[in-house]
Design a protein around this motif. Structure first.
Motif, short mmCIF file in Angstrom:
data_model
loop_
_atom_site.label_atom_id
_atom_site.label_comp_id
_atom_site.label_asym_id
_atom_site.label_seq_id
_atom_site.Cartn_x
_atom_site.Cartn_y
_atom_site.Cartn_z
N HIS A 196 -77.44 -43.47 -69.37
CA HIS A 196 -78.09 -43.62 -68.07
C HIS A 196 -79.13 -42.52 -67.87
CE1 HIS A 196 -78.57 -45.19 -64.10
NE2 HIS A 196 -78.25 -44.05 -63.52
N GLU A 197 -80.25 -42.90 -67.26
CA GLU A 197 -81.43 -42.03 -67.22
C GLU A 197 -81.28 -40.76 -66.37
OE1 GLU A 197 -81.86 -45.17 -64.00
OE2 GLU A 197 -81.34 -45.17 -66.14
N THR A 198 -80.33 -40.72 -65.43
CA THR A 198 -80.21 -39.54 -64.56
C THR A 198 -79.25 -38.49 -65.11
OG1 THR A 198 -78.52 -40.63 -63.22
CG2 THR A 198 -80.82 -40.85 -62.50
N PHE A 199 -78.68 -38.72 -66.27
CA PHE A 199 -77.75 -37.77 -66.88
C PHE A 199 -78.21 -37.43 -68.30
CE2 PHE A 199 -75.03 -40.67 -64.23
CZ PHE A 199 -74.95 -39.81 -63.13
N PRO A 200 -78.03 -36.18 -68.75
CA PRO A 200 -78.54 -35.74 -70.06
C PRO A 200 -77.66 -36.19 -71.22
CG PRO A 200 -77.47 -33.91 -68.98
CD PRO A 200 -77.43 -35.05 -67.99
#
Length: 238
Positions: A196-200
Protein backbone atom coordinates in the motif's frame (compact mmCIF):
# COMPACT_ATOMS: atom_id res chain seq x y z
CA UNK A 1 21.72 -10.83 -16.42
CA UNK A 2 17.95 -10.74 -15.95
CA UNK A 3 16.41 -7.46 -17.12
CA UNK A 4 13.50 -6.14 -15.06
CA UNK A 5 11.14 -3.29 -15.91
CA UNK A 6 9.28 -1.83 -12.92
CA UNK A 7 6.04 -0.17 -14.02
CA UNK A 8 4.11 2.27 -11.83
CA UNK A 9 1.22 4.66 -12.40
CA UNK A 10 3.24 7.31 -10.51
CA UNK A 11 0.11 9.29 -9.69
CA UNK A 12 -0.29 8.96 -5.93
CA UNK A 13 3.24 10.23 -5.31
CA UNK A 14 2.55 13.36 -7.38
CA UNK A 15 -0.90 14.09 -5.96
CA UNK A 16 -0.55 13.19 -2.27
CA UNK A 17 1.92 14.74 0.16
CA UNK A 18 1.43 11.74 2.44
CA UNK A 19 2.51 9.29 -0.27
CA UNK A 20 5.31 11.55 -1.51
CA UNK A 21 6.75 11.59 2.01
CA UNK A 22 7.00 7.79 1.93
CA UNK A 23 8.12 7.43 -1.71
CA UNK A 24 9.60 10.79 -2.78
CA UNK A 25 10.98 9.35 -6.04
CA UNK A 26 8.01 7.06 -6.66
CA UNK A 27 7.15 3.52 -5.62
CA UNK A 28 8.85 2.28 -8.79
CA UNK A 29 12.14 3.87 -7.76
CA UNK A 30 12.14 2.11 -4.37
CA UNK A 31 11.28 -1.26 -5.89
CA UNK A 32 13.91 -0.77 -8.59
CA UNK A 33 16.59 0.15 -6.06
CA UNK A 34 15.96 -3.03 -4.07
CA UNK A 35 16.17 -5.18 -7.21
CA UNK A 36 19.35 -3.45 -8.39
CA UNK A 37 20.91 -4.17 -4.99
CA UNK A 38 20.00 -7.81 -5.59
CA UNK A 39 21.99 -7.77 -8.82
CA UNK A 40 19.41 -7.25 -11.56
CA UNK A 41 19.47 -4.91 -14.53
CA UNK A 42 16.45 -2.71 -13.74
CA UNK A 43 14.61 -0.03 -15.70
CA UNK A 44 11.43 1.84 -14.80
CA UNK A 45 8.35 2.94 -16.75
CA UNK A 46 5.32 5.02 -15.77
CA UNK A 47 1.80 5.62 -16.99
CA UNK A 48 2.25 9.15 -18.36
CA UNK A 49 5.27 8.35 -20.53
CA UNK A 50 4.68 7.79 -24.26
CA UNK A 51 3.22 4.29 -24.69
CA UNK A 52 3.19 4.17 -20.86
CA UNK A 53 6.94 3.57 -21.07
CA UNK A 54 6.23 0.12 -22.53
CA UNK A 55 7.16 0.40 -26.17
CA UNK A 56 7.62 -2.75 -28.17
CA UNK A 57 11.40 -2.46 -27.86
CA UNK A 58 11.17 -2.08 -24.06
CA UNK A 59 8.91 -5.10 -23.74
CA UNK A 60 11.12 -7.16 -26.07
CA UNK A 61 14.12 -6.38 -23.84
CA UNK A 62 12.25 -7.14 -20.58
CA UNK A 63 12.62 -10.55 -18.93
CA UNK A 64 10.34 -9.72 -15.98
CA UNK A 65 7.79 -6.91 -15.74
CA UNK A 66 6.74 -5.74 -12.25
CA UNK A 67 3.39 -3.90 -12.25
CA UNK A 68 2.07 -1.50 -9.58
CA UNK A 69 -1.24 0.23 -10.30
CA UNK A 70 -4.16 1.54 -8.27
CA UNK A 71 -6.18 4.59 -9.26
CA UNK A 72 -5.76 4.71 -13.05
CA UNK A 73 -6.25 1.14 -14.30
CA UNK A 74 -8.74 2.39 -16.88
CA UNK A 75 -6.20 4.79 -18.40
CA UNK A 76 -3.90 2.00 -19.55
CA UNK A 77 -4.27 1.74 -23.32
CA UNK A 78 -5.71 -1.56 -24.50
CA UNK A 79 -3.11 -1.80 -27.26
CA UNK A 80 -0.34 -1.78 -24.64
CA UNK A 81 -2.27 -4.34 -22.58
CA UNK A 82 -2.47 -6.60 -25.64
CA UNK A 83 1.31 -6.40 -26.05
CA UNK A 84 1.98 -7.10 -22.37
CA UNK A 85 -0.34 -10.11 -22.34
CA UNK A 86 1.21 -11.51 -25.50
CA UNK A 87 4.73 -11.07 -24.13
CA UNK A 88 3.72 -12.97 -21.00
CA UNK A 89 2.29 -15.79 -23.10
CA UNK A 90 5.54 -15.78 -25.08
CA UNK A 91 7.62 -16.16 -21.91
CA UNK A 92 8.07 -12.81 -20.14
CA UNK A 93 7.60 -13.02 -16.37
CA UNK A 94 5.01 -10.78 -14.68
CA UNK A 95 4.98 -9.68 -11.03
CA UNK A 96 1.63 -8.13 -10.10
CA UNK A 97 1.91 -6.06 -6.95
CA UNK A 98 -0.73 -5.06 -4.39
CA UNK A 99 -3.63 -3.22 -6.08
CA UNK A 100 -2.36 -4.39 -9.46
CA UNK A 101 -4.87 -7.21 -8.94
CA UNK A 102 -7.34 -4.92 -10.77
CA UNK A 103 -4.92 -4.08 -13.57
CA UNK A 104 -5.95 -4.84 -17.13
CA UNK A 105 -3.09 -7.30 -17.80
CA UNK A 106 -3.79 -9.33 -14.65
CA UNK A 107 -7.57 -9.51 -15.03
CA UNK A 108 -7.13 -10.40 -18.69
CA UNK A 109 -4.71 -13.21 -17.87
CA UNK A 110 -6.82 -14.49 -14.97
CA UNK A 111 -10.17 -14.28 -16.77
CA UNK A 112 -11.99 -13.27 -13.56
CA UNK A 113 -12.95 -10.02 -11.78
CA UNK A 114 -10.03 -10.33 -9.30
CA UNK A 115 -12.25 -8.55 -6.73
CA UNK A 116 -11.71 -8.77 -2.97
CA UNK A 117 -12.61 -7.29 0.40
CA UNK A 118 -10.50 -4.37 1.67
CA UNK A 119 -10.08 -2.00 4.62
CA UNK A 120 -7.52 0.80 4.95
CA UNK A 121 -6.94 1.14 8.68
CA UNK A 122 -3.20 0.61 8.98
CA UNK A 123 -3.45 -2.70 10.80
CA UNK A 124 -0.79 -5.34 11.34
CA UNK A 125 -0.35 -8.08 8.74
CA UNK A 126 1.30 -11.41 9.41
CA UNK A 127 2.49 -13.20 6.28
CA UNK A 128 2.79 -16.97 6.59
CA UNK A 129 5.08 -18.95 4.31
CA UNK A 130 2.80 -21.87 3.49
CA UNK A 131 5.09 -23.41 0.83
CA UNK A 132 8.57 -23.10 2.39
CA UNK A 133 10.21 -25.24 -0.31
CA UNK A 134 9.18 -22.87 -3.10
CA UNK A 135 12.00 -20.77 -4.65
CA UNK A 136 10.13 -17.52 -3.92
CA UNK A 137 10.22 -18.41 -0.21
CA UNK A 138 13.99 -18.95 -0.16
CA UNK A 139 15.62 -17.28 2.86
CA UNK A 140 12.34 -16.30 4.49
CA UNK A 141 11.10 -17.34 7.95
CA UNK A 142 7.95 -19.30 8.67
CA UNK A 143 6.19 -15.97 9.13
CA UNK A 144 6.99 -12.27 9.21
CA UNK A 145 5.03 -9.11 9.93
CA UNK A 146 4.24 -5.93 8.05
CA UNK A 147 3.66 -3.42 10.88
CA UNK A 148 1.02 -1.34 9.08
CA UNK A 149 -0.91 -2.44 6.01
CA UNK A 150 -4.13 -2.09 4.08
CA UNK A 151 -6.27 -5.19 4.62
CA UNK A 152 -7.24 -7.41 1.72
CA UNK A 153 -9.63 -10.23 2.58
CA UNK A 154 -11.20 -13.30 1.02
CA UNK A 155 -13.08 -14.04 -1.14
CA UNK A 156 -10.38 -13.12 -3.67
CA UNK A 157 -11.98 -13.78 -7.06
CA UNK A 158 -9.04 -15.39 -8.83
CA UNK A 159 -8.53 -18.84 -10.34
CA UNK A 160 -7.05 -21.32 -7.91
CA UNK A 161 -3.28 -20.62 -7.92
CA UNK A 162 -0.98 -23.21 -9.43
CA UNK A 163 1.03 -22.74 -6.23
CA UNK A 164 0.22 -20.72 -3.11
CA UNK A 165 3.41 -19.48 -1.43
CA UNK A 166 2.12 -16.96 1.12
CA UNK A 167 -1.04 -16.53 3.18
CA UNK A 168 -1.76 -13.31 5.09
CA UNK A 169 -3.57 -12.81 8.38
CA UNK A 170 -4.70 -9.35 9.48
CA UNK A 171 -5.21 -7.81 12.90
CA UNK A 172 -8.93 -7.46 12.16
CA UNK A 173 -9.23 -11.21 11.65
CA UNK A 174 -9.30 -11.67 7.86
CA UNK A 175 -7.04 -13.96 5.83
CA UNK A 176 -5.91 -13.62 2.23
CA UNK A 177 -4.05 -15.61 -0.42
CA UNK A 178 -1.19 -13.14 -0.76
CA UNK A 179 1.43 -14.97 -2.84
CA UNK A 180 -0.04 -16.71 -5.88
CA UNK A 181 1.79 -18.38 -8.79
CA UNK A 182 0.41 -18.98 -12.27
CA UNK A 183 1.61 -20.01 -15.71
CA UNK A 184 0.03 -18.60 -18.85
CA UNK A 185 1.51 -19.91 -22.09
CA UNK A 186 5.28 -19.88 -21.54
CA UNK A 187 5.15 -17.04 -19.00
CA UNK A 188 5.12 -17.18 -15.21
CA UNK A 189 3.00 -14.80 -13.12
CA UNK A 190 3.35 -14.04 -9.40
CA UNK A 191 0.80 -11.95 -7.54
CA UNK A 192 2.09 -10.47 -4.26
CA UNK A 193 -0.31 -8.57 -2.01
CA UNK A 194 1.70 -6.18 0.26
CA UNK A 195 2.52 -2.68 -0.98
CA UNK A 196 0.00 0.00 0.00
CA UNK A 197 1.26 3.43 -1.05
CA UNK A 198 1.04 5.17 2.36
CA UNK A 199 3.35 2.71 4.15
CA UNK A 200 7.08 2.05 3.45
CA UNK A 201 6.47 -1.64 2.79
CA UNK A 202 8.82 -1.88 -0.19
CA UNK A 203 11.72 -0.83 2.05
CA UNK A 204 11.19 -3.86 4.30
CA UNK A 205 13.95 -6.48 3.86
CA UNK A 206 11.59 -9.46 3.77
CA UNK A 207 9.50 -7.82 1.05
CA UNK A 208 12.61 -7.07 -0.99
CA UNK A 209 13.68 -10.70 -0.62
CA UNK A 210 10.32 -11.90 -1.92
CA UNK A 211 10.54 -9.62 -4.96
CA UNK A 212 14.09 -10.66 -5.80
CA UNK A 213 13.21 -14.34 -5.45
CA UNK A 214 10.11 -13.80 -7.59
CA UNK A 215 12.19 -12.25 -10.36
CA UNK A 216 14.42 -15.33 -10.38
CA UNK A 217 11.40 -17.63 -10.47
CA UNK A 218 9.52 -15.70 -13.17
CA UNK A 219 12.46 -15.04 -15.50
CA UNK A 220 12.36 -16.96 -18.78
CA UNK A 221 14.23 -20.24 -18.59
CA UNK A 222 15.09 -23.19 -20.77
CA UNK A 223 11.78 -24.99 -20.41
CA UNK A 224 9.89 -26.94 -23.08
CA UNK A 225 9.07 -25.32 -26.40
CA UNK A 226 6.02 -27.20 -27.68
CA UNK A 227 5.20 -27.24 -31.37
CA UNK A 228 1.66 -26.15 -32.21
CA UNK A 229 2.02 -26.13 -36.02
CA UNK A 230 0.51 -28.43 -38.62
CA UNK A 231 2.71 -31.54 -38.54
CA UNK A 232 3.41 -34.55 -40.71
CA UNK A 233 2.41 -37.98 -39.32
CA UNK A 234 5.04 -40.01 -37.52
CA UNK A 235 3.70 -43.22 -39.01
CA UNK A 236 2.73 -44.10 -42.56
CA UNK A 237 -0.91 -43.36 -43.28
CA UNK A 238 -2.81 -45.53 -45.78
Amino acid sequence: MVTVTVWNEYRHEKESEEVAAVYPDGIHATIAEGLRDAGYDVNTATLDEPEHGLSESVLDDTDVLAWWGHKAHGEVDDEIVDKVVQRVRDGMGLLVLHSGHYSKPFTRLMGTSCSLKWRDSGERERIWTVEPGHPIADGLPESFEVPRAEMYGERFDIPAPDELVFLSWFEGGEVFRSGCCYTRGKGRIFYFRPGHETFPIYEQPEIQTVLANAVDWAAPGSGPDPNFDNVAPLEDLD
